[in-house]
Design an enzyme around this catalytic site. Structure first.
Site, mmCIF file in Angstrom:
data_model
loop_
_atom_site.group_PDB
_atom_site.id
_atom_site.type_symbol
_atom_site.label_atom_id
_atom_site.label_comp_id
_atom_site.label_asym_id
_atom_site.label_seq_id
_atom_site.Cartn_x
_atom_site.Cartn_y
_atom_site.Cartn_z
ATOM 1 N N HIS A 1 0.707 -1.333 -0.028
ATOM 2 C CA HIS A 1 0.028 0.034 -0.078
ATOM 3 C C HIS A 1 0.837 1.308 0.054
ATOM 4 C CE1 HIS A 1 -2.229 -3.216 1.570
ATOM 5 N NE2 HIS A 1 -3.605 -2.627 1.265
ATOM 6 N N GLY B 1 -3.632 -3.860 11.570
ATOM 7 C CA GLY B 1 -3.894 -4.131 10.198
ATOM 8 C C GLY B 1 -5.489 -4.207 10.106
ATOM 9 N N HIS C 1 -4.223 3.408 -3.326
ATOM 10 C CA HIS C 1 -4.321 2.766 -1.837
ATOM 11 C C HIS C 1 -3.499 1.483 -1.770
ATOM 12 C CE1 HIS C 1 -6.346 0.794 1.588
ATOM 13 N NE2 HIS C 1 -6.278 -0.519 0.866
ATOM 14 N N GLU D 1 -17.193 -4.701 24.908
ATOM 15 C CA GLU D 1 -16.503 -5.910 24.846
ATOM 16 C C GLU D 1 -15.275 -5.897 23.800
ATOM 17 O OE1 GLU D 1 -19.700 -5.743 24.095
ATOM 18 O OE2 GLU D 1 -20.772 -6.480 26.044
ATOM 19 N N HIS E 1 -28.312 -15.629 24.961
ATOM 20 C CA HIS E 1 -27.256 -15.336 26.019
ATOM 21 C C HIS E 1 -26.682 -16.721 26.174
ATOM 22 C CE1 HIS E 1 -29.134 -11.480 26.537
ATOM 23 N NE2 HIS E 1 -28.196 -11.160 27.611
ATOM 24 N N ARG F 1 -22.350 -19.805 35.962
ATOM 25 C CA ARG F 1 -23.324 -18.835 36.557
ATOM 26 C C ARG F 1 -23.669 -19.754 37.631
ATOM 27 N NH1 ARG F 1 -29.517 -17.835 36.171
ATOM 28 N NH2 ARG F 1 -29.477 -16.140 37.744
HETATM 29 C C1 LIG Z 1 -11.263 -4.502 9.929
HETATM 30 C C2 LIG Z 1 -10.852 -4.404 8.674
HETATM 31 N N1 LIG Z 1 -11.708 -4.521 7.606
HETATM 32 C C3 LIG Z 1 -11.378 -4.639 6.243
HETATM 33 C C4 LIG Z 1 -9.870 -4.336 6.069
HETATM 34 C C5 LIG Z 1 -9.453 -4.232 4.706
HETATM 35 N N2 LIG Z 1 -8.887 -2.813 4.309
HETATM 36 C C6 LIG Z 1 -7.737 -2.708 4.469
HETATM 37 S S1 LIG Z 1 -7.340 -0.896 4.078
HETATM 38 C C7 LIG Z 1 -9.094 -0.686 3.871
HETATM 39 C C8 LIG Z 1 -9.553 0.655 3.498
HETATM 40 C C9 LIG Z 1 -8.852 1.672 4.568
HETATM 41 O O1 LIG Z 1 -9.353 2.855 4.046
HETATM 42 P P1 LIG Z 1 -8.548 4.086 4.811
HETATM 43 O O2 LIG Z 1 -8.308 3.927 6.125
HETATM 44 O O3 LIG Z 1 -9.085 5.352 4.298
HETATM 45 O O4 LIG Z 1 -7.148 3.997 4.085
HETATM 46 P P2 LIG Z 1 -6.396 4.732 2.910
HETATM 47 O O5 LIG Z 1 -6.918 4.081 1.507
HETATM 48 O O6 LIG Z 1 -6.854 6.042 3.074
HETATM 49 O O7 LIG Z 1 -4.887 4.362 2.830
HETATM 50 C C10 LIG Z 1 -9.758 -1.757 4.003
HETATM 51 C C11 LIG Z 1 -11.259 -2.042 3.967
HETATM 52 C C12 LIG Z 1 -9.074 -4.250 7.324
HETATM 53 N N3 LIG Z 1 -7.849 -4.304 7.027
HETATM 54 N N4 LIG Z 1 -9.419 -4.305 8.350
#
Ligand SMILES: Cc1ncc(C[n+]2csc(CCOP(=O)(O)OP(=O)(O)O)c2C)c(N)n1
Ligand SMILES: [Mg+2]
Length: 662
Positions: free
Chosen positions: A26, A114, A261, A410, A472, A519
């Protein structure tokens, strides 16, 4: 002297070159946030790259972990042990530069990120730990704990629900030394975020009682400098610096588009970016004079040196506190820990007790011995029984307590606990119902992946919770937690097993532990000293018979008692049945083959497992000739005493099933 922009371009070049070489990664966020990172890391961050684990360093978290090349560039450029070779091997098997940052304190990687939003919650935990540790250890004139936590987050982190939980907690606690940077570049994977994300983020964070600095030009070193100064001047509230940036800044045809990206820019665009940025060096080459200006080791040694002098004086003035602080930061247990263990293992057990109450008794017994305990619950304190009898709660006004009311959060609680452990100085544990471990699950998983000590107290562990019904009542949760690598799971059957589970969890320095507790009240099982000692092996013979067993029954938690009733009855009728209590399958599996075969002799293939949960865990122990009395459907609302027999969990049904195998 180079300009800020020239220095920042070193990050851009390394990032686009590494992603290009790997043909994966990225480039966009590192190129967009390079100017912010340069100012923060060179001018503000209190760190010494030559000693990445200096205890009073500022913490830095990259919550938008896909921007990993940003972090690796910073670590390499400022002089951490991460080498240029590592950067050339970005994303390759075995390299330190994994696709997303993986916790490596010796390299300066504070946490694994991540899964978006969780790094932010880790940072909240770190900032909380700093504040609690300062409250416990600082003395007037001796601010030995005094550091900031900085976190970068993107649109994705902001969209994730956990950002709400974590931001709400940070605002409530007034974590004034937490400074978050929002990379507001209007782009996520699918494109311009306007179609799916129109929050007024500054207003949102103001609503959480944060100090918000809106509309900062994230491409301007001066604007970023001013914002960080304003953030540091605010001590009562966490700060969010909203930085407008351009994703892929410097790549002329791809910047400000989703194409920047998550894929290599391509050789033509990399060449065009070099031109646009005025970067006239070959791939992976940083000119010597830029390297020199980036190197933070001399400055770091000086800053750390000043702290070391302060700490030397602290050691003279408060020798016991100094030793204790260092012990806690190492994660070592107290010198009198064994005495605490003795108390816990020898708790009086006169009558039936729910294991959640046994757990409470263990916490009470251990609490005087373990000052690093920091308990908590996601608003179920009275049900989870997690608050030690002398553990006062922290409040926004007083951080000397040993208990945290996390509210109904949580996932946030769990990621904050990870952050607390990552910071160091505490052993966090937090409670909720087992069924809601699902809400927290990805944070449990990251704790397991990182191999950090966090204790999850999951009560109401089966249909035994009764009237609250199937919403639950956990079913698949035990099996699914057991499927998680490196998580240790215990489901004790009485006070003795609960005490051993707690001791094991605390002594397990390199991974998280989950405790599944009832419980409802359970009888106390009689044991010999040898059996008591064997609990720690995860599975052991609780009731044996003369000679080779005809059938072995394996049970956990609340089902041990009814299996015991059935086995005793059959044995007194002349049968030969062994009962194995198996509170922790992972610990049992880690025993040597001789022990495992002694408990579960391979010649005895007629086996029955009993657990009021999904049967999936048990087939590997009972084999194809065996039976599992489990629950492969949802539960029901009703009294526990009706539900257990209704679903086949009775001594009669266990005995009937055993008899079928004779
Ligand atoms: C919980 C989660 N869901 C989905 C992803 C997959 N994912 C990685 S980056 C991204 C988009 C993130 O957008 P942004 O934070 O705006 O990053 P930018 O493109 O600006 O670098 C997604 C959906 C992930 N890493 N974590
Ligand atoms: Mg974005």
């Amino acid at each position: 002297m180079s300009t800020h922009r020239e220095l920042a371009n070193a990050i851009r070049a390394l990032s686009m070159d590494a992603v290009q070489q790997a043909n994966s990664g990225h480039p966009g966020a590192p190129m967009g946030m390079a100017d912010i990172a340069e100012v923060l890391w060179r001018d503000f961050l209190k760190h010494n790259p030559a000693d990445p684990q200096w205890l009073d360093r500022d913490r830095f978290v990259l919550s938008n972990g896909h921007a990993s090349m940003l972090l690796y560039s910073l670590l390499y450029l400022t002089g951490y042990p991460l080498k240029l070779e590592d950067i050339k091997h970005f994303r390759q098997l075995g390299s330190h530069t994994a696709g997303h940052p993986e916790h490596a304190p010796a390299l300066g990687i504070e946490t694994t990120t991540g899964p978006l939003g969780q790094g932010f919650a880790n940072a909240v935990g770190m900032a909380l730990a700093e504040k609690m540790l300062a409250a416990q250890f600082n003395r007037p004139g001796f601010e030995v704990i005094d550091h900031h936590t900085y976190v970068f987050m993107g649109d994705g982190c902001m969209m994730e629900g956990i950002s709400h939980e974590a931001a709400s907690l940070a605002g409530t606690w007034g974590l004034g030394k937490l400074i978050a940077f929002y990379d507001d570049n209007s782009i996520s994977i699918d494109g311009k975020v306007r179609g799916w994300f129109r929050d007024d983020t500054p207003k949102r964070f103001e609503g959480y009682h944060w100090h918000v600095i809106p509309n900062v030009d994230g491409q301007s070193a001066d604007a970023v400098t001013a914002a960080i100064e304003a953030a540091r001047a605010e001590t009562a509230r966490p700060t969010l610096i909203c930085c407008k940036t351009i994703i892929g800044f410097g790549a002329p045809n791809k910047q400000d588009t989703k194409a920047a990206h998550g894929e290599a820019l391509g050789p033509d665009e990399v060449a065009a970016a070099r031109k646009m940025l005025g970067w006239n060096y070959p791939p992976f080459e940083i000119p010597e004079d830029l390297r020199r200006q980036w190197d933070c080791r001399a400055k770091g040694a000086e800053i750390q040196g000043r702290w070391s002098e302060l700490f030397a004086r602290y050691r003279v003035a408060f020798p016991e506190l100094a030793v204790e602080l260092q012990r806690r930061m190492r994660g070592d247990l107290p010198t009198n820990w064994r005495a605490g263990v003795e108390e816990a293992l020898n708790l009086p057990t006169p009558k039936p007790q729910a294991t959640r109450q046994s757990s409470q008794a263990v916490i009470n017994a251990l609490e005087p011995f373990v000052p690093e305990f920091i308990g908590g619950s996601a608003d179920l304190t009275g049900s989870n029984n997690t608050q030690g009898k002398d553990a006062k709660a922290i409040t926004p006004e007083d951080f000397t307590g040993h208990y945290i009311h996390y509210g109904v959060r949580e996932f946030g609680m769990t990621a904050v606990m990870n952050g607390i452990t990552l910071h160091g100085g505490f052993i966090p544990f937090g409670g909720t119902f087992l069924v809601f471990s699902d809400y927290a699950r990805n944070a449990v998983r990251l704790g397991a992946l990182m191999g950090i000590r966090v204790i999850h107290v999951y009560t109401h562990d089966s249909i035994g919770l009764g009237e609250d019904g199937p919403t639950h009542q956990p079913i698949e949760h035990l099996a699914s937690l057991r499927a998680m690598p490196h998580l240790s799971l215990w489901r004790p059957c009485d006070t003795a097993e609960t005490a051993v589970a707690w001791v094991a969890a605390i002594e397990r320095r390199d991974g998280p532990t989950a405790l599944a507790l009832t419980r409802q009240a359970l009888p106390q099982q009689p044991r010999s000293a040898e059996q008591k000692a064997a609990i720690r092996r995860g599975g052991y013979t609780l009731i044996d018979c003369e000679g080779v067993p005809q059938v072995i029954v394996i049970a956990t938690g609340s089902e041990v008692a009814l299996a015991a009733e059935a086995v005793r009855a059959l044995n007194s009728g002349g049968h030969r049945v062994r009962l194995v209590s198996m509170p922790s399958t992972d610990l049992f599996d880690s025993q040597d083959a001789a022990y495992r075969d002694a408990v579960l002799p391979p010649v005895v293939t007629r086996r029955v497992a009993v657990e009021a949960a999904a049967s999936q865990s048990w087939w590997r122990y009972v084999g194809s000739a065996g039976r599992v009395i489990g629950l492969d459907r949802f539960g029901a609302s009703g009294k526990a005493s009706d539900l257990f027999p209704h679903f086949g969990f009775s001594a009669d049904n266990v005995a009937r099933t055993i008899r079928e195998l004779f």
